[in-house]
Design a protein around this motif. Structure first.
Motif, PDB file in Angstrom:
ATOM      1  N   VAL A 135       0.849  -1.204   0.000  1.00  0.00           N
ATOM      2  CA  VAL A 135       0.000   0.000   0.000  1.00  0.00           C
ATOM      3  C   VAL A 135       0.878   1.245   0.000  1.00  0.00           C
ATOM      4  N   GLY A 136       1.893   1.261   0.855  1.00  0.00           N
ATOM      5  CA  GLY A 136       2.801   2.401   0.902  1.00  0.00           C
ATOM      6  C   GLY A 136       3.543   2.607  -0.409  1.00  0.00           C
ATOM      7  N   ALA A 137       3.990   1.516  -1.033  1.00  0.00           N
ATOM      8  CA  ALA A 137       4.707   1.622  -2.304  1.00  0.00           C
ATOM      9  C   ALA A 137       3.802   2.163  -3.410  1.00  0.00           C
ATOM     10  N   ILE A 138       2.581   1.666  -3.471  1.00  0.00           N
ATOM     11  CA  ILE A 138       1.639   2.124  -4.503  1.00  0.00           C
ATOM     12  C   ILE A 138       1.279   3.583  -4.272  1.00  0.00           C
ATOM     13  N   ALA A 139       1.022   3.963  -3.032  1.00  0.00           N
ATOM     14  CA  ALA A 139       0.704   5.363  -2.723  1.00  0.00           C
ATOM     15  C   ALA A 139       1.881   6.275  -3.072  1.00  0.00           C
ATOM     16  N   ASN A 140       3.099   5.835  -2.786  1.00  0.00           N
ATOM     17  CA  ASN A 140       4.275   6.640  -3.127  1.00  0.00           C
ATOM     18  C   ASN A 140       4.456   6.756  -4.636  1.00  0.00           C
ATOM     19  N   ALA A 141       4.242   5.664  -5.375  1.00  0.00           N
ATOM     20  CA  ALA A 141       4.338   5.721  -6.832  1.00  0.00           C
ATOM     21  C   ALA A 141       3.265   6.649  -7.407  1.00  0.00           C
ATOM     22  N   TYR A 142       2.054   6.563  -6.861  1.00  0.00           N
ATOM     23  CA  TYR A 142       0.969   7.444  -7.302  1.00  0.00           C
ATOM     24  C   TYR A 142       1.341   8.910  -7.061  1.00  0.00           C
ATOM     25  N   ALA A 143       1.892   9.189  -5.883  1.00  0.00           N
ATOM     26  CA  ALA A 143       2.278  10.572  -5.557  1.00  0.00           C
ATOM     27  C   ALA A 143       3.357  11.075  -6.498  1.00  0.00           C
ATOM     28  N   ARG A 144       4.337  10.237  -6.799  1.00  0.00           N
ATOM     29  CA  ARG A 144       5.401  10.672  -7.712  1.00  0.00           C
ATOM     30  C   ARG A 144       4.881  10.851  -9.129  1.00  0.00           C
ATOM     31  N   ALA A 145       3.949   9.988  -9.555  1.00  0.00           N
ATOM     32  CA  ALA A 145       3.428  10.059 -10.924  1.00  0.00           C
ATOM     33  C   ALA A 145       2.502  11.251 -11.129  1.00  0.00           C
ATOM     34  N   THR A 146       1.699  11.577 -10.112  1.00  0.00           N
ATOM     35  CA  THR A 146       0.690  12.623 -10.277  1.00  0.00           C
ATOM     36  C   THR A 146       1.066  13.945  -9.620  1.00  0.00           C
ATOM     37  N   GLY A 147       2.050  13.921  -8.713  1.00  0.00           N
ATOM     38  CA  GLY A 147       2.408  15.131  -7.975  1.00  0.00           C
ATOM     39  C   GLY A 147       1.467  15.399  -6.812  1.00  0.00           C
TER      40      GLY A 147
END
Length: 166
Positions: A135-147
């Motif tokens: 969950v943390g990895a996906i949330a971090n990837a989402y944050a980096r991808a979308t800002g």
């Protein structure tokens, strides 16, 4: 982990990398990429690769641990990006599984590698270990991808169906 992900700090073009490590006596460290420029509901489909390293002490059934981690990854994709219940007056609006946006096979990464660390110490067990770190990895990837760093989950949570009749 960095060697396994092919230089974990260098994601493919137009993609973002997310990592999260959960530290207890068990450790999981998933790494995922999420393509940019996609709506949140389709972001999981663009997570082409996941690497999960897990340390359970003495692994008794490594294949079972691998299966548990892949299941945890699917749960993490769902709860982070799309799955949840809409409650109205104490009742769910969802009337069927098709309205509960749980990840399907098409939403799962096509390349998942689970690394079960070598045996040491006593057996520990995997349980739901694959979920919180993923969950943390996906949330971090989402944050980096979308800002945009997600502050509530699931990230994409519209009522895009006819609610169950009352």
């Amino acid at each position: 982990m960095a060697e396994t992900t092919g230089g974990a700090d260098k994601p493919p073009p137009k993609a973002a990398l997310g990592r999260r490590t959960l530290l207890t006596y068990l450790v999981a460290a998933p790494t995922l990429t999420v393509a940019t420029g996609l709506a949140p509901a389709t972001a999981a489909a663009a997570a082409p690769r996941a690497v999960i390293a897990v340390d359970v002490g003495r692994p008794i059934n490594p294949r079972g641990i691998e299966a548990q981690m892949v299941g945890g990854l699917t749960d993490a994709i769902s709860t982070t990006l799309t799955a949840g219940l809409h409650i109205d007056k104490g009742l769910p609006l969802e009337g069927s599984y098709s309205q509960f946006h749980y990840a399907r096979q098409r939403n799962s990464p096509t390349d998942v590698q689970v690394i079960v660390m070598p045996a040491h110490g006593e057996p520990g067990g995997a349980g739901e270990l694959g979920v919180p770190a993923a969950v943390g990895a996906i949330a971090n990837a989402y944050a980096r991808a979308t800002g945009t760093r997600p502050r509530s989950f699931p990230v994409d949570f519209p009522v895009d169906f006819e609610p169950f009749p009352r």
